[in-house]
Design an enzyme around this catalytic site. Structure first.
Site, PDB file in Angstrom:
ATOM      1  N   ARG A  29       7.750   8.336  -0.501  1.00  0.00           N
ATOM      2  CA  ARG A  29       7.014   7.433  -1.407  1.00  0.00           C
ATOM      3  C   ARG A  29       7.432   7.787  -2.827  1.00  0.00           C
ATOM      4  NH1 ARG A  29       0.784   5.517  -1.698  1.00  0.00           N
ATOM      5  NH2 ARG A  29       1.638   4.196  -0.065  1.00  0.00           N
ATOM      6  N   HIS A  78       7.063  -2.274   0.231  1.00  0.00           N
ATOM      7  CA  HIS A  78       6.147  -1.435   1.024  1.00  0.00           C
ATOM      8  C   HIS A  78       6.193  -1.934   2.475  1.00  0.00           C
ATOM      9  CE1 HIS A  78       3.080   1.309   1.938  1.00  0.00           C
ATOM     10  NE2 HIS A  78       2.041   0.771   1.339  1.00  0.00           N
ATOM     11  N   GLN A 120       3.502  -1.133   5.330  1.00  0.00           N
ATOM     12  CA  GLN A 120       2.228  -1.823   5.160  1.00  0.00           C
ATOM     13  C   GLN A 120       2.286  -3.223   5.759  1.00  0.00           C
ATOM     14  OE1 GLN A 120      -0.773  -0.633   3.514  1.00  0.00           O
ATOM     15  NE2 GLN A 120      -1.488  -2.388   4.698  1.00  0.00           N
ATOM     16  N   ASP A 130      -3.609  -7.872  -3.675  1.00  0.00           N
ATOM     17  CA  ASP A 130      -3.401  -6.445  -3.970  1.00  0.00           C
ATOM     18  C   ASP A 130      -3.835  -6.227  -5.424  1.00  0.00           C
ATOM     19  OD1 ASP A 130      -2.518  -3.795  -3.861  1.00  0.00           O
ATOM     20  OD2 ASP A 130      -0.399  -4.313  -4.107  1.00  0.00           O
ATOM     21  N   CYS A 139      -4.151  -4.286   1.346  1.00  0.00           N
ATOM     22  CA  CYS A 139      -3.555  -3.018   1.770  1.00  0.00           C
ATOM     23  C   CYS A 139      -4.425  -1.816   1.429  1.00  0.00           C
ATOM     24  CB  CYS A 139      -2.166  -2.869   1.160  1.00  0.00           C
ATOM     25  SG  CYS A 139      -2.138  -2.812  -0.645  1.00  0.00           S
ATOM     26  N   ARG A 191      -2.002   1.032  10.234  1.00  0.00           N
ATOM     27  CA  ARG A 191      -0.910   1.826   9.628  1.00  0.00           C
ATOM     28  C   ARG A 191      -0.508   2.947  10.594  1.00  0.00           C
ATOM     29  NH1 ARG A 191      -0.217   2.103   4.135  1.00  0.00           N
ATOM     30  NH2 ARG A 191       1.664   3.243   4.708  1.00  0.00           N
TER      31      ARG A 191
HETATM   32  N1  NVA Z   1       0.930  -2.369  -5.161  1.00  0.00           N
HETATM   33  C1  NVA Z   1       0.209  -1.135  -4.928  1.00  0.00           C
HETATM   34  C2  NVA Z   1       0.126  -0.845  -3.471  1.00  0.00           C
HETATM   35  C3  NVA Z   1      -0.638   0.403  -3.127  1.00  0.00           C
HETATM   36  C4  NVA Z   1      -0.676   0.679  -1.661  1.00  0.00           C
HETATM   37  C5  NVA Z   1       0.881  -0.003  -5.674  1.00  0.00           C
HETATM   38  O1  NVA Z   1       2.117   0.071  -5.644  1.00  0.00           O
HETATM   39  O2  NVA Z   1       0.186   0.791  -6.302  1.00  0.00           O
HETATM   40  N1   CP Z   2      -2.037   1.019   1.445  1.00  0.00           N
HETATM   41  C1   CP Z   2      -1.523   2.229   1.124  1.00  0.00           C
HETATM   42  O1   CP Z   2      -0.303   2.457   1.163  1.00  0.00           O
HETATM   43  O2   CP Z   2      -2.463   3.140   0.802  1.00  0.00           O
HETATM   44  P1   CP Z   2      -2.224   4.589   0.161  1.00  0.00           P
HETATM   45  O3   CP Z   2      -1.710   4.364  -1.238  1.00  0.00           O
HETATM   46  O4   CP Z   2      -3.570   5.225   0.200  1.00  0.00           O
HETATM   47  O5   CP Z   2      -1.204   5.318   0.985  1.00  0.00           O
END
Ligand code: NVA
Ligand code: CP
Length: 306
Positions: free
Chosen positions: A103, A130, A133, A221, A261, A289
């Site tokens: 990540r 992502h 997800q 989101d 998500c 997930r």
């Molecule tokens: N768009 C959000 C998704 C988090 C799971 C982010 O990148 O923070």
């Molecule tokens: N939806 C998701 O990826 O959640 P986290 O940021 O908690 O991993």
């Protein structure tokens, strides 16, 4: 050559459907308490440069349930954070672990790791996409609607990593998607162009009601993603009118389902009423997930069920 899970656009519809089939099987086995240790003795390295609740826990628990082990590696406490070259990191990690979940911010980092690693690399979220997800989201749709096909999907909000992965999924799997973003927050042009070239059935609009009309799946989101926290106030203004609220639910199909998500900001991109309401399946989505990522890891790193 090993296969990576960086973007849905690199996988075929059949391969993604095979992952959904394996997810269904693994989830059923886990619910029945049956052993399904497809990754016994294997180790997953998990590199996090951003925060996480779901991704970290679901990958770590998933590896445990598959009979393997997961290592949490924060960039700040490894030499990656001190500038060790990505190609060296990738080659060294390939000598210790059987797969890598990453990540991070720039999508280039996962691509470079994948290029130099001899083990599978899984994208656990970048600024661009992502994919894990969306696999969980689509599996949740399959559970609630019987299939992901013949449905119309609506995205309301930022043209962000989640929107990009929905676009990639629509292009590969061929479902109808409508994406409503404020002006100036549209999805990445290269992702849109690639989806167009793949013949995707996607409508891009600045009107959330056009996107939501009769839709079977509603999805949104946060307005400011990780790394954009300083833009929160500007974005709150830009995204006014792009909230997934009761009005949007009423414009959609009577039996629509609502996805998010998570984490969610109630009162911003989604109302409390909707996320806690009868159309919301967000906690099934979060649980999935775990199941879908177990199928992804088993596909990339393991042997098949027999
Ligand atoms: N768009 C959000 C998704 C988090 C799971 C982010 O990148 O923070
Ligand atoms: N939806 C998701 O990826 O959640 P986290 O940021 O908690 O991993």
């Amino acid at each position: 050559m090993n296969k990576d899970f960086l973007d849905l656009s690199q996988w075929s519809a059949q391969e993604l459907e095979d992952i959904f089939d394996l997810t269904r099987d693994l989830k059923a086995r886990q619910k029945r308490g049956e052993s399904h240790q497809l990754l016994a003795g294997k180790t997953l390295g998990m590199v996090f440069e951003k925060s996480s609740t779901r991704t970290r826990i679901s990958f770590e628990v998933g590896m445990y349930q598959l009979g393997g082990h997961a290592l949490f590696l924060s960039s700040g406490t490894t030499q990656m954070g001190r500038g060790e070259p990505i190609e060296d990191t990738a080659r060294v990690m390939s000598r210790y672990v059987d797969g890598l979940m990453v990540r991070t911010y720039s999508h280039d980092i996962v691509e470079q790791l994948a290029q130099h690693a001899s083990i599978p690399v899984i994208n656990g979220l970048t600024d661009l996409t992502h994919p894990c997800q969306i696999m969980a989201d689509l599996f949740t749709v399959i559970e609630h609607k019987g299939s992901f096909r013949d449905l119309s999907y609506c995205w309301i909000g930022d043209g962000n990593n989640m929107a990009h992965s929905w676009i990639n999924a629509a292009a590969v799997l061929g479902f109808e998607l409508r994406v409503a973003t404020p002006k100036g927050y549209e999805p990445d042009a290269a992702i849109v162009e690639r989806a167009n070239k793949m013949g995707a059935n996607i409508l891009y609009t600045n009107d959330p009601f056009v996107a939501a009309k009769d839709a079977h799946v509603l999805n949104t989101d946060v307005w400011a993603s990780m790394g954009q926290e300083q833009e929160q106030k500007i974005r709150e203004k830009a995204f006014a009118g792009f909230q997934l609220n009761q009005g949007i639910v009423e414009a959609a199909d009577r039996e629509s389902i609502v996805l998010h998500c998570l984490p969610a900001h109630r009162g911003e991109e989604i109302t409390h009423e909707v996320i806690e309401g009868p159309h919301s399946v967000v906690f099934d989505e979060a649980e999935n997930r775990l199941h879908v990522q177990k199928a992804i890891m088993a596909t990339l790193m393991g042997k098949s069920l027999c």
